[in-house]
Design a protein around this motif. Structure first.
Motif, short mmCIF file in Angstrom:
data_model
loop_
_atom_site.label_atom_id
_atom_site.label_comp_id
_atom_site.label_asym_id
_atom_site.label_seq_id
_atom_site.Cartn_x
_atom_site.Cartn_y
_atom_site.Cartn_z
N ALA A 83 0.83 -1.21 0.00
CA ALA A 83 0.00 0.00 0.00
C ALA A 83 0.86 1.25 0.00
CB ALA A 83 -0.94 -0.01 1.20
N GLY A 84 1.86 1.29 0.89
CA GLY A 84 2.71 2.46 0.96
C GLY A 84 3.54 2.67 -0.28
N ALA A 85 3.90 1.58 -0.96
CA ALA A 85 4.69 1.71 -2.19
C ALA A 85 3.93 2.49 -3.25
CB ALA A 85 5.07 0.33 -2.71
N ASN A 86 2.61 2.42 -3.22
CA ASN A 86 1.80 3.18 -4.17
C ASN A 86 1.82 4.68 -3.90
OD1 ASN A 86 0.25 1.21 -6.03
ND2 ASN A 86 0.07 0.28 -4.02
N PHE A 87 2.29 5.07 -2.72
CA PHE A 87 2.45 6.49 -2.42
C PHE A 87 3.69 7.09 -3.09
CE2 PHE A 87 0.33 6.26 2.11
CZ PHE A 87 -0.91 6.19 1.52
N TYR A 88 4.60 6.22 -3.53
CA TYR A 88 5.94 6.67 -3.91
C TYR A 88 5.95 7.81 -4.94
CZ TYR A 88 10.98 5.72 -3.56
OH TYR A 88 12.33 5.79 -3.28
N PRO A 89 5.22 7.69 -6.08
CA PRO A 89 5.29 8.79 -7.06
C PRO A 89 4.87 10.14 -6.48
CG PRO A 89 4.26 6.85 -8.03
CD PRO A 89 4.37 6.58 -6.56
N ALA A 90 3.83 10.14 -5.65
CA ALA A 90 3.37 11.40 -5.06
C ALA A 90 4.36 11.93 -4.03
CB ALA A 90 1.99 11.22 -4.44
N VAL A 91 4.98 11.03 -3.28
CA VAL A 91 5.99 11.45 -2.31
C VAL A 91 7.16 12.11 -3.04
CG1 VAL A 91 7.71 10.62 -0.65
CG2 VAL A 91 5.34 9.80 -0.52
N ILE A 92 7.56 11.52 -4.17
CA ILE A 92 8.64 12.11 -4.96
C ILE A 92 8.24 13.51 -5.44
CG2 ILE A 92 9.91 11.95 -7.14
CD1 ILE A 92 9.86 8.89 -6.78
N GLU A 93 7.02 13.63 -5.97
CA GLU A 93 6.56 14.94 -6.43
C GLU A 93 6.52 15.94 -5.28
OE1 GLU A 93 5.50 18.10 -8.53
OE2 GLU A 93 6.07 16.19 -9.43
#
Length: 618
Positions: free
Chosen positions: A84-94
């Motif tokens: 679940a948290g891995a799906n946050f990754y692109p937004a965290v990068i942005e």
């Protein structure tokens, strides 16, 4: 709020959430899952926090980014354990790259259930690597006052790090043992009851309050006013380049830039992703057509000094020009980031332009200078005006559905103060080329941190949530890449009009050399999609309008609905539009440019200092 003493986990989570609320949290985006139950329950029951449930973690994270862009405050993002948290990754990068504050809470299994095939468990330690400002593995919940005090202070530290020294995401990994639901807990019942009877909540949270906010202040003698103004022996003339900006107070920002421009007598090359073009009355020296001007084959006038506000604008032509002439640059930005992709002769002033102007009023060298005093227009202003006139005449006469005309019309016909989110790729470049100076106080939003199309729709919906009626300008691929964002409609409050430029593929690739190579261009680069947008809208309950002509388009955008999501589909031909840009933004305008430059060269011979300093030799 009274803490939740039903078991150790509920008490622990309610302490964390109450701390966040006292720090200033008002919005949380919560994804479904079992391991995160204590956090979800605590957020859902807090009266001062809006907890928004979103199914898809990737969409949820970008929605949170949009909310944080709008509010300039951290938004909490919660998910369960595993991928679940891995799906946050692109937004965290942005968020990291575009300086957006987020507080990410990933629930996790306790240490004894890791690395033993316990199910829905991965290594979540420092899951987001270097793309967060700060990381903490939170302790296993315990019903002890000293542990609750540790939790309170750890949350405070994370909140502060989401703001300072540079806004960005922070990550808490939060392990929980059973029971996850708010059920009685036999093994800790006595300890929890003791705390319920003895804990003075007012005293416990007495020191928790929103941190002071501010930016580095420079004293007047730290700012090179004399260098910028020149001296009696050598006049210095330059330009101010204002890149993408999302200031919390846009009019104040625009006033400060205008003051700097007036005081120095320098024009401002204003990126469409800053608010400057939408407060045009403040500064008669705004230059908005620099991208087409720099496309010309003639030698381009050269400044001998540049003040760069924030990151550089999107324009590749502008960057190539600066790289070629290598003028001394002063980069004004409050945060310690490298904003010079050209690796040129650059100095940094780590402050804001607003603080810069405060120092101007205090500087002995500038005493008595009125920032709003009338100054002669820059020679560049006349060139810009000629180019604007030609561009407007050409676009007015363009009857077919050219995608760039949508941005041009939006700049003139949206209701005042409309927030508008601009997708990456061609929409953002069309904005830079054709967005008209106006006095309608529009608020541009964007995701120029990583410059990707990820999460475009979800970010725009987050920006529009509980905001004024808003607009998203996007291409078809960016929209289709994030259609799961439409799942958020039941919890979306506000209105978003989506202006969908549907040219059935990646229009930006038509402007690149690879477009001449077929195959593989159409299949692997343009990647045309055949989705029926009207049917897709029906499936999600989105209001749909197919735009047939520009008169209908203007009618649709002059008045925006109050609620819901509406999509305006503008069908375009990407190959025809690419040819339009090459013809009218480059070739035809170059004739006017050469003619205008010859006229202006004569007309400005009475002010040789301005011409040779600002525009350089022929």
């Amino acid at each position: 709020m009274t803490l939740d003493y039903r078991n150790t986990n509920t008490l622990w989570a309610s302490v964390a959430v109450e701390t966040l609320a006292r720090l200033g949290l008002t919005t949380a985006v919560v994804c479904p899952g079992s391991r995160s139950t204590p956090l979800t329950v605590a957020l859902a029951r807090h009266p001062q926090i809006e907890a928004i449930p979103i199914l898809d973690e990737r969409s949820a994270a970008f929605f949170a980014v949009g909310c944080a862009k709008r509010s300039h405050q951290p938004v909490v993002l919660v998910c369960t354990s595993g991928t679940a948290g891995a799906n946050f990754y692109p937004a965290v990068i942005e968020a990291q790259e575009s300086r957006v504050p987020l507080v990410v809470l990933t629930a996790d299994r306790p240490p004894e259930l890791r690395d033993c095939a316990s199910g829905q468990t991965i290594d979540q330690q420092k899951l987001f690597g270097s793309f967060v400002n700060w990381y903490a593995e939170v302790a296993i919940p315990e019903a002890k006052i000293e542990q609750l005090a540790y939790l309170r202070q750890t949350v405070v530290q994370g909140w502060v790090r989401s703001h300072f020294p540079t806004p960005g995401p922070v990550h808490f990994n939060c392990p929980f043992r059973d029971p996850l639901s708010p059920l009685p807990e036999a093994t800790a019942e006595t300890a929890v009851k003791t705390l319920a009877d003895s804990l003075n909540e007012a005293l416990f949270f007495a020191t928790v309050s929103p941190p002071a906010r501010g930016v580095p202040q420079l004293t007047p003698d730290q700012i090179p006013w004399q260098t910028w103004q020149g001296s009696a022996h050598q006049s210095t003339h330059g330009v101010i380049i204002a890149g993408p900006a999302n200031p919390q107070h846009p009019e104040t920002y625009c006033q400060a830039v205008a003051c700097l421009s007036h005081h120095l007598g320098w024009p401002v090359l204003a990126e469409a992703l800053s608010p400057l073009r939408n407060y045009a009355h403040l500064n008669p020296n705004l230059i908005t057509t620099y991208d087409s001007l720099l496309h010309q084959p003639d030698p381009v006038p050269t400044p001998d000094c540049v003040i760069q506000l924030g990151p550089l604008p999107t324009s590749k032509s502008l960057r190539q020009w600066l790289a070629a002439i290598q003028p001394p640059r002063w980069i004004v930005d409050p945060h310690p980031a490298n904003l010079d992709p050209l690796h040129g002769p650059a100095n940094y002033l780590h402050t804001t332009v607003e603080c810069l102007i405060e120092s101007l009023t205090q500087s002995a060298a500038c005493t008595g200078v009125a920032c709003n005093a009338a100054t002669p227009p820059s020679p560049l202003t006349a060139l810009n005006q000629t180019r604007l006139t030609t561009l407007n005449q050409t676009l007015t006469a363009t009857d077919h559905l050219f995608e760039g005309k949508a941005a041009w019309l939006l700049s003139q016909h949206l209701p005042p103060e409309t927030p508008i989110f601009i997708a990456n790729s061609m929409p953002i470049r069309d904005m830079e080329s054709v967005w008209q100076p106006n006095d309608r106080c529009y608020q541009p939003y964007f995701s120029r941190g990583a410059n990707g199309i990820d999460g475009t729709l979800s970010t725009a919906m987050g920006m529009a949530h509980r905001n004024r009626s808003s607009v998203l300008l996007t291409g078809d691929l960016a929209f289709l890449h994030d259609t799961n964002g439409l799942l958020n409609l039941p919890h979306f409050r506000g209105h978003l009009t989506i202006v969908l430029i549907n040219n059935q593929g990646g229009g930006i690739f038509e402007m690149l050399p690879i477009a001449k190579f077929e195959p593989p261009f159409e299949t692997y680069f343009a990647t045309p999609q055949a989705v029926d947008i009207a049917t897709l809208c029906t499936a999600y309950g989105v209001s749909y309008v197919q735009i047939k002509d520009w008169e209908q388009f203007v009618d649709c955008v002059q008045v925006l609905p109050d609620s819901g999501v509406r999509l305006l589909e503008v069908g375009c031909d990407r190959k025809q539009d690419a040819q339009w840009r090459k013809t009218y933004l480059v070739r035809d305008l170059s004739v006017n440019y050469r003619h205008t430059w010859a006229v202006e060269q004569v007309s400005f011979t009475l002010q040789p200092g301005q011409v040779t300093g600002l525009l350089g030799p022929n």
